[in-house]
Design an enzyme around this catalytic site. Sequence first.
Site, PDB file in Angstrom:
ATOM      1  N   LYS A 178      34.854  28.844  51.912  1.00 45.78           N
ATOM      2  CA  LYS A 178      33.994  27.698  51.219  1.00 45.78           C
ATOM      3  C   LYS A 178      32.449  28.130  51.536  1.00 45.78           C
ATOM      4  O   LYS A 178      32.279  28.344  52.552  1.00 45.78           O
ATOM      5  CB  LYS A 178      34.465  26.645  51.574  1.00 45.78           C
ATOM      6  N   VAL A 179      31.998  28.220  50.429  1.00 46.42           N
ATOM      7  CA  VAL A 179      30.476  28.550  50.456  1.00 46.42           C
ATOM      8  C   VAL A 179      29.869  27.729  49.666  1.00 46.42           C
ATOM      9  O   VAL A 179      30.041  27.200  48.654  1.00 46.42           O
ATOM     10  CB  VAL A 179      30.046  29.956  50.202  1.00 46.42           C
TER      11      VAL A 179
END
Length: 217
Positions: A83-84
């Site tokens: 997840k970014v």
Amino acid sequence: MKLFIDSGNLKEIEALVPLGIIDGITTNPSLLAKEPGDYRELLKRICDIVQGPTSAEVVATDVDGMLREGRELAKIDKHIVVKVPFTKAGVQACKTLTSEGHRVNVTLVFSATPALPAHKVRATYVSPFVGRLDDIATSGMNLISDIVQIFDNYDFTTEILVASTRGPIHIVDAARMGADICTCPASVIEAMFKHPLTDIGLERFLKDWEKAQTVKA
Ligand code: E4P
């Protein structure tokens, strides 16, 4: 629509997965920070239980750091989705990570503008946060409707993951609008099973059944 649990808590996850309605998990640094022990071991256990996409977020804010952390997170289990945040660094890291074959969830989305960049860098998921928008008197669900329309216009393959949900009505609205996934805290999933008429109806059925058995005996 797929249903994910937004939690890093093993007890919550272990209680809900056996129902057979959970398709994946989302975590974030705030959720994992609340749990004891090593977060990598925790993520591994979560993946083993869920056997489905499990989002784990980087905490670096620069591209190199995100890549380093993302690659390490991906090594934990084949179900990990990196997840970014939706920042320039996050989008750039997403491009590299997806080109290496990793799945990426672009998070902290509060407007429809990330739809195009997320698709271009082949994000697996884009996560608009509905509850946090509602909290500031802006309709989170209008955002979902806009993103669904944009993705439909161009047949984007990135999936729309409705995040920051606050109640079962968000699940209904997300499904009505055609979102791909809704991630919910355990309390919201529990609330899906609460309806006074179900309780009253069940009680009446059981009483009637019991009465009939006594009469027949
Ligand atoms: C999603 O992936 C996030 O972890 C989450 O939904 C954030 O929700 P909150 O606004 O309740 O913290």
